[in-house]
Design a protein around this motif. Sequence first.
Motif, PDB file in Angstrom:
ATOM      1  N   SER A   1       0.815  -1.218   0.000  1.00  9.98           N
ATOM      2  CA  SER A   1       0.000   0.000   0.000  1.00  9.98           C
ATOM      3  C   SER A   1       0.848   1.267   0.000  1.00  9.98           C
ATOM      4  O   SER A   1       0.296   2.371  -0.089  1.00  9.98           O
ATOM      5  N   GLU A   2       2.176   1.126   0.125  1.00 13.84           N
ATOM      6  CA  GLU A   2       3.108   2.256   0.150  1.00 13.84           C
ATOM      7  C   GLU A   2       2.714   3.263   1.228  1.00 13.84           C
ATOM      8  O   GLU A   2       2.603   4.469   0.992  1.00 13.84           O
ATOM      9  N   ARG A   3       2.517   2.746   2.439  1.00 12.30           N
ATOM     10  CA  ARG A   3       2.140   3.598   3.564  1.00 12.30           C
ATOM     11  C   ARG A   3       3.199   3.522   4.652  1.00 12.30           C
ATOM     12  O   ARG A   3       3.653   2.437   5.023  1.00 12.30           O
ATOM     13  N   LEU A   4       3.575   4.682   5.161  1.00  7.06           N
ATOM     14  CA  LEU A   4       4.481   4.766   6.303  1.00  7.06           C
ATOM     15  C   LEU A   4       3.636   4.969   7.562  1.00  7.06           C
ATOM     16  O   LEU A   4       2.918   5.968   7.680  1.00  7.06           O
ATOM     17  N   LEU A   5       3.708   4.010   8.476  1.00  2.00           N
ATOM     18  CA  LEU A   5       2.919   4.053   9.712  1.00  2.00           C
ATOM     19  C   LEU A   5       3.792   4.577  10.845  1.00  2.00           C
ATOM     20  O   LEU A   5       4.836   3.996  11.159  1.00  2.00           O
ATOM     21  N   VAL A   6       3.362   5.662  11.448  1.00  2.00           N
ATOM     22  CA  VAL A   6       4.101   6.291  12.538  1.00  2.00           C
ATOM     23  C   VAL A   6       3.223   6.272  13.783  1.00  2.00           C
ATOM     24  O   VAL A   6       2.088   6.756  13.759  1.00  2.00           O
TER      25      VAL A   6
ATOM     26  N   MET B   1      10.967   6.782  -2.965  1.00  2.00           N
ATOM     27  CA  MET B   1      11.273   8.048  -2.307  1.00  2.00           C
ATOM     28  C   MET B   1      11.422   7.923  -0.800  1.00  2.00           C
ATOM     29  O   MET B   1      11.825   8.877  -0.130  1.00  2.00           O
ATOM     30  N   LEU B   2      11.119   6.744  -0.260  1.00  2.00           N
ATOM     31  CA  LEU B   2      11.072   6.588   1.199  1.00  2.00           C
ATOM     32  C   LEU B   2      12.404   6.927   1.864  1.00  2.00           C
ATOM     33  O   LEU B   2      12.449   7.656   2.864  1.00  2.00           O
ATOM     34  N   LEU B   3      13.503   6.398   1.311  1.00  2.00           N
ATOM     35  CA  LEU B   3      14.802   6.570   1.955  1.00  2.00           C
ATOM     36  C   LEU B   3      15.345   7.985   1.817  1.00  2.00           C
ATOM     37  O   LEU B   3      16.374   8.312   2.424  1.00  2.00           O
ATOM     38  N   GLN B   4      14.679   8.828   1.028  1.00  2.00           N
ATOM     39  CA  GLN B   4      15.094  10.220   0.922  1.00  2.00           C
ATOM     40  C   GLN B   4      14.252  11.133   1.816  1.00  2.00           C
ATOM     41  O   GLN B   4      14.446  12.353   1.811  1.00  2.00           O
ATOM     42  N   ARG B   5      13.345  10.548   2.558  1.00  2.00           N
ATOM     43  CA  ARG B   5      12.472  11.329   3.436  1.00  2.00           C
ATOM     44  C   ARG B   5      13.002  11.358   4.866  1.00  2.00           C
ATOM     45  O   ARG B   5      13.773  10.491   5.280  1.00  2.00           O
TER      46      ARG B   5
ATOM     47  N   PHE C   1       1.441   8.214   6.552  1.00  2.00           N
ATOM     48  CA  PHE C   1       1.932   9.042   5.452  1.00  2.00           C
ATOM     49  C   PHE C   1       1.990   8.186   4.190  1.00  2.00           C
ATOM     50  O   PHE C   1       2.465   7.051   4.228  1.00  2.00           O
ATOM     51  N   GLN C   2       1.500   8.732   3.092  1.00  2.00           N
ATOM     52  CA  GLN C   2       1.570   8.038   1.812  1.00  2.00           C
ATOM     53  C   GLN C   2       2.867   8.427   1.118  1.00  2.00           C
ATOM     54  O   GLN C   2       3.086   9.606   0.800  1.00  2.00           O
ATOM     55  N   VAL C   3       3.737   7.443   0.875  1.00  2.00           N
ATOM     56  CA  VAL C   3       5.025   7.721   0.250  1.00  2.00           C
ATOM     57  C   VAL C   3       5.474   6.481  -0.516  1.00  2.00           C
ATOM     58  O   VAL C   3       5.336   5.354  -0.021  1.00  2.00           O
TER      59      VAL C   3
ATOM     60  N   LEU D   1       6.734  15.003   7.250  1.00  2.00           N
ATOM     61  CA  LEU D   1       7.553  14.093   6.459  1.00  2.00           C
ATOM     62  C   LEU D   1       8.302  14.951   5.441  1.00  2.00           C
ATOM     63  O   LEU D   1       7.804  15.261   4.354  1.00  2.00           O
ATOM     64  N   LEU D   2       9.512  15.363   5.819  1.00  2.00           N
ATOM     65  CA  LEU D   2      10.311  16.250   4.976  1.00  2.00           C
ATOM     66  C   LEU D   2      10.706  15.540   3.682  1.00  2.00           C
ATOM     67  O   LEU D   2      10.839  14.315   3.668  1.00  2.00           O
ATOM     68  N   PRO D   3      10.848  16.285   2.580  1.00  2.00           N
ATOM     69  CA  PRO D   3      10.991  17.750   2.495  1.00  2.00           C
ATOM     70  C   PRO D   3       9.681  18.533   2.444  1.00  2.00           C
ATOM     71  O   PRO D   3       9.712  19.756   2.298  1.00  2.00           O
ATOM     72  N   ASP D   4       8.538  17.891   2.554  1.00  2.00           N
ATOM     73  CA  ASP D   4       7.257  18.596   2.528  1.00  2.00           C
ATOM     74  C   ASP D   4       7.007  19.241   3.892  1.00  2.00           C
ATOM     75  O   ASP D   4       6.687  18.560   4.863  1.00  2.00           O
ATOM     76  N   GLU D   5       7.179  20.574   3.948  1.00  2.00           N
ATOM     77  CA  GLU D   5       6.969  21.297   5.203  1.00  2.00           C
ATOM     78  C   GLU D   5       5.659  22.083   5.199  1.00  2.00           C
ATOM     79  O   GLU D   5       5.378  22.815   6.144  1.00  2.00           O
ATOM     80  N   ARG D   6       4.870  21.905   4.158  1.00  2.00           N
ATOM     81  CA  ARG D   6       3.593  22.620   4.097  1.00  2.00           C
ATOM     82  C   ARG D   6       2.465  21.839   4.760  1.00  2.00           C
ATOM     83  O   ARG D   6       1.482  22.421   5.206  1.00  2.00           O
ATOM     84  N   SER D   7       2.572  20.519   4.818  1.00  2.00           N
ATOM     85  CA  SER D   7       1.522  19.699   5.431  1.00  2.00           C
ATOM     86  C   SER D   7       2.107  18.898   6.594  1.00  2.00           C
ATOM     87  O   SER D   7       3.291  18.543   6.585  1.00  2.00           O
ATOM     88  N   TYR D   8       1.269  18.634   7.562  1.00  2.00           N
ATOM     89  CA  TYR D   8       1.696  17.893   8.748  1.00  2.00           C
ATOM     90  C   TYR D   8       0.492  17.215   9.374  1.00  2.00           C
ATOM     91  O   TYR D   8      -0.664  17.518   9.066  1.00  2.00           O
TER      92      TYR D   8
END
Length: 417
Positions: free
Chosen positions: A159-164, A220-224, A214-216, A187-194
């Motif tokens: 599902s490409e979901r990061l569970l925190v 791109m996961l390892l660059q977040r 977070f959907q990622v 979830l950087l580099p996106d600093e507009r949403s949280y």
Amino acid sequence: TEQAVAVAGGIIGGILLFVLLGITAYLLWKKFCHLFSYEKLINPVKTTNANAIFQDQANSEIHLKSTSRSRSVPFIIPPTLHGRDWIHLTNEEQVQEDRDPFMTPQSGPRSSFHSLAGAYVVGTINPDLYKFPEDKSETDFPDGSIGRLWFSIEYEQESERLLVSLIKVRKLQPPADSCSPFVKIYLLPDERSYLQSKTKRKTLNPQFDENFVFQVSSKMLLQRTLKFLVYHVDKQKKHHLLGQVIFPLKNEALTEDNKLVIWRDLEKENLEPPSEHGDIQFSLSYNDYLGRLTVVVLRARGLKLQEESPAVGVYVKVSLMNHNKYIKSKKTAALLGTPNPVYNETFSFKADQTELDTASLSLSVLQSNKGEKTLLLGRVVVGPFMYTRGRELEHWNEMISKPKELVKRWHALCHST
């Protein structure tokens, strides 16, 4: 004469055959003896007397250990070893010599080891010696601590979901007497949403136990990078930042079967506005015994990218110089499309202690575009008085005065060469 020779030959052949049979029989006998050498035949012990022996020993052990700090577990000798004499091991351990095995039974509670006929106590085992090490993450806080945050992460591949999971925060240092904390998660580099947790009222040790998604994509996961900001809400509904945690995902093996539970100490955010060309944060350490100079490139902020697109890669080049001559250079990974990259990469250089007065470090932040020339976004040099002044000189001198310690600081980038 022929008959005599035949008779003599028959006699010799018979003797040899007899000797051969004897050797074969001897070897077979030795083999059977070896196979059955571990079989023990012991006479049965009278159950009544054996149980009485054990009960008496157990009662004496219980009485002896009743005043000790913790309950002990009896250690017993099996019946097969009763034929030996046992000596006193320590002052606290009771050992019985098997000279008078039949003792007068005494009345007492039935032992839980009643079924071990013929066994008796030779000592005790202290269960406190076999406990797991205590988790000190909630008790051992460094000097000047402003709090500690616990969380867990896992990644669902399909599902490409990061569970925190935000678990808890401990030992917050509020600006006032009371504290009502909550947490923002980026979830950087996106600093507009949280994503934001619920507010916990009047506590310095909030327990959250909240889950966020977070959907990622897996590419791109390892660059977040995860960023946690802990705030306090005062009576006027104003938000006060208490601390932050920055956690890059590139060094973690995230799977559905691997749920990582992590804790990190809160850091104070650099509230000063970025300099004209941006800032870079890194740590320096020098090991005088090994002659190793270590640089940890942590992160940069406020970079002025020439083209804001996902194809833009930003990396840091770390160079060791001596008398303004390049000795060796190393690079971080290139992170895409962010003016606030987080690296957390460590580099080590060989540098003799006698060279520290003429050596220096150059950290250049570079932007690479597809098919275009690499652009210099900013640069900083740290080193001795020969090359630097101000914060850069202070950082270098503090590294030398604190060998083997990581000294962390922010530095403003400039375009001077």
